[in-house]
Design a protein around this motif. Sequence first.
Motif, PDB file in Angstrom:
ATOM      1  N   GLY A  68       0.853  -1.179   0.000  1.00 27.81           N
ATOM      2  CA  GLY A  68       0.000   0.000   0.000  1.00 27.81           C
ATOM      3  C   GLY A  68       0.890   1.230   0.000  1.00 27.81           C
ATOM      4  N   PRO A  69       0.395   2.359   0.450  1.00 29.42           N
ATOM      5  CA  PRO A  69       1.210   3.571   0.483  1.00 29.42           C
ATOM      6  C   PRO A  69       2.452   3.398   1.373  1.00 29.42           C
ATOM      7  CG  PRO A  69      -1.098   4.116   0.747  1.00 29.42           C
ATOM      8  CD  PRO A  69      -1.000   2.624   0.833  1.00 29.42           C
ATOM      9  N   VAL A  70       3.601   3.787   0.836  1.00 31.07           N
ATOM     10  CA  VAL A  70       4.880   3.668   1.528  1.00 31.07           C
ATOM     11  C   VAL A  70       5.527   5.052   1.553  1.00 31.07           C
ATOM     12  CG1 VAL A  70       7.140   2.526   1.515  1.00 31.07           C
ATOM     13  CG2 VAL A  70       5.123   1.306   0.674  1.00 31.07           C
ATOM     14  N   THR A  71       6.166   5.391   2.647  1.00 27.63           N
ATOM     15  CA  THR A  71       6.787   6.712   2.788  1.00 27.63           C
ATOM     16  C   THR A  71       8.074   6.794   1.981  1.00 27.63           C
ATOM     17  OG1 THR A  71       7.874   6.006   4.819  1.00 27.63           O
ATOM     18  CG2 THR A  71       5.811   7.217   5.052  1.00 27.63           C
ATOM     19  N   ALA A 113       9.939  -8.722   1.497  1.00 24.82           N
ATOM     20  CA  ALA A 113      10.497  -9.167   0.220  1.00 24.82           C
ATOM     21  C   ALA A 113      11.695 -10.086   0.449  1.00 24.82           C
ATOM     22  CB  ALA A 113      10.905  -7.959  -0.630  1.00 24.82           C
ATOM     23  N   ALA A 114      12.591  -9.700   1.345  1.00 22.82           N
ATOM     24  CA  ALA A 114      13.784 -10.514   1.626  1.00 22.82           C
ATOM     25  C   ALA A 114      13.390 -11.884   2.163  1.00 22.82           C
ATOM     26  CB  ALA A 114      14.694  -9.789   2.616  1.00 22.82           C
ATOM     27  N   PHE A 115      12.398 -11.929   3.024  1.00 18.11           N
ATOM     28  CA  PHE A 115      11.936 -13.220   3.544  1.00 18.11           C
ATOM     29  C   PHE A 115      11.379 -14.095   2.425  1.00 18.11           C
ATOM     30  CE2 PHE A 115       8.223 -15.709   4.872  1.00 18.11           C
ATOM     31  CZ  PHE A 115       8.867 -16.690   5.615  1.00 18.11           C
ATOM     32  N   LEU A 116      10.527 -13.518   1.588  1.00 11.36           N
ATOM     33  CA  LEU A 116       9.869 -14.314   0.551  1.00 11.36           C
ATOM     34  C   LEU A 116      10.846 -14.907  -0.461  1.00 11.36           C
ATOM     35  CD1 LEU A 116       6.619 -12.251  -0.084  1.00 11.36           C
ATOM     36  CD2 LEU A 116       6.803 -14.515   0.970  1.00 11.36           C
ATOM     37  N   VAL A 117      11.924 -14.212  -0.772  1.00 12.51           N
ATOM     38  CA  VAL A 117      12.881 -14.760  -1.738  1.00 12.51           C
ATOM     39  C   VAL A 117      13.909 -15.673  -1.073  1.00 12.51           C
ATOM     40  CG1 VAL A 117      12.579 -12.840  -3.340  1.00 12.51           C
ATOM     41  CG2 VAL A 117      14.468 -12.784  -1.687  1.00 12.51           C
ATOM     42  N   SER A 118      13.890 -15.739   0.253  1.00  7.82           N
ATOM     43  CA  SER A 118      14.868 -16.552   0.982  1.00  7.82           C
ATOM     44  C   SER A 118      14.448 -18.021   1.023  1.00  7.82           C
ATOM     45  CB  SER A 118      15.019 -16.035   2.416  1.00  7.82           C
ATOM     46  OG  SER A 118      13.940 -16.474   3.228  1.00  7.82           O
ATOM     47  N   PRO A 119      15.389 -18.902   1.359  1.00 12.72           N
ATOM     48  CA  PRO A 119      15.066 -20.321   1.517  1.00 12.72           C
ATOM     49  C   PRO A 119      14.047 -20.583   2.632  1.00 12.72           C
ATOM     50  CG  PRO A 119      17.446 -20.013   1.327  1.00 12.72           C
ATOM     51  CD  PRO A 119      16.827 -18.650   1.460  1.00 12.72           C
ATOM     52  N   ARG A 120      13.883 -19.643   3.553  1.00 11.74           N
ATOM     53  CA  ARG A 120      12.906 -19.824   4.637  1.00 11.74           C
ATOM     54  C   ARG A 120      11.476 -19.819   4.115  1.00 11.74           C
ATOM     55  NH1 ARG A 120      14.115 -16.669   9.928  1.00 11.74           N
ATOM     56  NH2 ARG A 120      12.822 -18.380  10.678  1.00 11.74           N
ATOM     57  N   ALA A 121      11.254 -19.309   2.914  1.00 10.28           N
ATOM     58  CA  ALA A 121       9.921 -19.304   2.296  1.00 10.28           C
ATOM     59  C   ALA A 121       9.908 -20.216   1.074  1.00 10.28           C
ATOM     60  CB  ALA A 121       9.526 -17.882   1.924  1.00 10.28           C
ATOM     61  N   SER A 122      10.684 -21.268   1.108  1.00  8.02           N
ATOM     62  CA  SER A 122      10.886 -22.120  -0.070  1.00  8.02           C
ATOM     63  C   SER A 122       9.641 -22.884  -0.521  1.00  8.02           C
ATOM     64  CB  SER A 122      12.033 -23.098   0.170  1.00  8.02           C
ATOM     65  OG  SER A 122      11.726 -23.943   1.271  1.00  8.02           O
ATOM     66  N   TYR A 123       8.573 -22.860   0.255  1.00 12.90           N
ATOM     67  CA  TYR A 123       7.349 -23.543  -0.151  1.00 12.90           C
ATOM     68  C   TYR A 123       6.264 -22.544  -0.564  1.00 12.90           C
ATOM     69  CZ  TYR A 123       4.374 -27.681  -0.368  1.00 12.90           C
ATOM     70  OH  TYR A 123       3.581 -28.716  -0.804  1.00 12.90           O
ATOM     71  N   VAL A 124       6.669 -21.318  -0.838  1.00 11.18           N
ATOM     72  CA  VAL A 124       5.719 -20.275  -1.235  1.00 11.18           C
ATOM     73  C   VAL A 124       5.915 -19.974  -2.718  1.00 11.18           C
ATOM     74  CG1 VAL A 124       4.898 -17.925  -0.846  1.00 11.18           C
ATOM     75  CG2 VAL A 124       5.790 -19.266   1.076  1.00 11.18           C
ATOM     76  N   SER A 125       4.848 -20.134  -3.480  1.00 14.50           N
ATOM     77  CA  SER A 125       4.838 -19.778  -4.892  1.00 14.50           C
ATOM     78  C   SER A 125       3.391 -19.544  -5.307  1.00 14.50           C
ATOM     79  CB  SER A 125       5.449 -20.898  -5.749  1.00 14.50           C
ATOM     80  OG  SER A 125       5.603 -20.465  -7.093  1.00 14.50           O
ATOM     81  N   GLY A 126       3.202 -18.682  -6.271  1.00 12.41           N
ATOM     82  CA  GLY A 126       1.860 -18.423  -6.774  1.00 12.41           C
ATOM     83  C   GLY A 126       1.012 -17.576  -5.843  1.00 12.41           C
ATOM     84  N   ALA A 127       1.649 -16.847  -4.947  1.00 16.49           N
ATOM     85  CA  ALA A 127       0.926 -16.024  -3.974  1.00 16.49           C
ATOM     86  C   ALA A 127       1.361 -14.568  -4.102  1.00 16.49           C
ATOM     87  CB  ALA A 127       1.204 -16.514  -2.563  1.00 16.49           C
ATOM     88  N   VAL A 128       0.428 -13.676  -3.808  1.00 19.34           N
ATOM     89  CA  VAL A 128       0.721 -12.245  -3.742  1.00 19.34           C
ATOM     90  C   VAL A 128       0.293 -11.782  -2.352  1.00 19.34           C
ATOM     91  CG1 VAL A 128       0.212  -9.952  -4.661  1.00 19.34           C
ATOM     92  CG2 VAL A 128       0.402 -11.908  -6.218  1.00 19.34           C
ATOM     93  N   LEU A 129       1.241 -11.213  -1.622  1.00 21.06           N
ATOM     94  CA  LEU A 129       0.977 -10.755  -0.265  1.00 21.06           C
ATOM     95  C   LEU A 129       0.742  -9.252  -0.265  1.00 21.06           C
ATOM     96  CD1 LEU A 129       0.902 -11.394   2.781  1.00 21.06           C
ATOM     97  CD2 LEU A 129       3.354 -10.922   2.819  1.00 21.06           C
ATOM     98  N   ASN A 130      -0.396  -8.843   0.277  1.00 20.31           N
ATOM     99  CA  ASN A 130      -0.683  -7.418   0.432  1.00 20.31           C
ATOM    100  C   ASN A 130       0.055  -6.918   1.666  1.00 20.31           C
ATOM    101  OD1 ASN A 130      -2.509  -7.497  -1.709  1.00 20.31           O
ATOM    102  ND2 ASN A 130      -4.189  -8.052  -0.361  1.00 20.31           N
ATOM    103  N   ILE A 131       0.839  -5.876   1.491  1.00 20.61           N
ATOM    104  CA  ILE A 131       1.548  -5.259   2.609  1.00 20.61           C
ATOM    105  C   ILE A 131       0.923  -3.888   2.799  1.00 20.61           C
ATOM    106  CG2 ILE A 131       3.794  -4.594   3.545  1.00 20.61           C
ATOM    107  CD1 ILE A 131       5.075  -6.487   1.502  1.00 20.61           C
ATOM    108  N   ASP A 132      -0.252  -3.892   3.412  1.00 23.75           N
ATOM    109  CA  ASP A 132      -0.999  -2.640   3.540  1.00 23.75           C
ATOM    110  C   ASP A 132      -1.786  -2.551   4.842  1.00 23.75           C
ATOM    111  OD1 ASP A 132      -3.112  -4.387   3.177  1.00 23.75           O
ATOM    112  OD2 ASP A 132      -3.790  -3.528   1.296  1.00 23.75           O
TER     113      ASP A 132
END
Length: 146
Positions: A68-71, A113-132
């Motif tokens: 969402g809106p970011v400063t 973003a760093a978490f999602l591209v890391s190996p700690r999120a290795s079972y996440v694909s096809g998802a869009v996370l709202n950060i708002d």
Amino acid sequence: IGMTRAFYKRMQARGSGVILNVIGASGVRGDPAYIAGSVGNAALTSLTCTLGSEAPNHGVRILGISPGPVTTQRMVLRQQAAERLGDESRWQEFGVNFPFGRMAYPEEVASVAAFLVSPRASYVSGAVLNIDAGMSERHEWWPAPK
């Protein structure tokens, strides 16, 4: 969309990789004043979810974030709207009615973003996370200051 398609082919060929699309919030909740951007963002959301559901078959993950809106400097453009308050330096007041009384900080978006591209999120694909902070579920998307 073009970059996702181009890099996906390369990652698919080598059998690994992660694509993280940063998608505008208007893809989740269209903005009549920003129709072309809303449609483009919705298309990228659909591509991310659809291609991301197949990508693991080739060792690749595709996901997205929708802040969402970011400063950021871009929000300084809200200065024009702040002129209605009688002082363009008051642009940050447009965030006081947002969740937590503010816009997101760039570091918060970067951490997700760093978490999602890391190996700690290795079972996440096809998802869009709202950060708002839930704003995409609210009736009024961009609350004006009182």
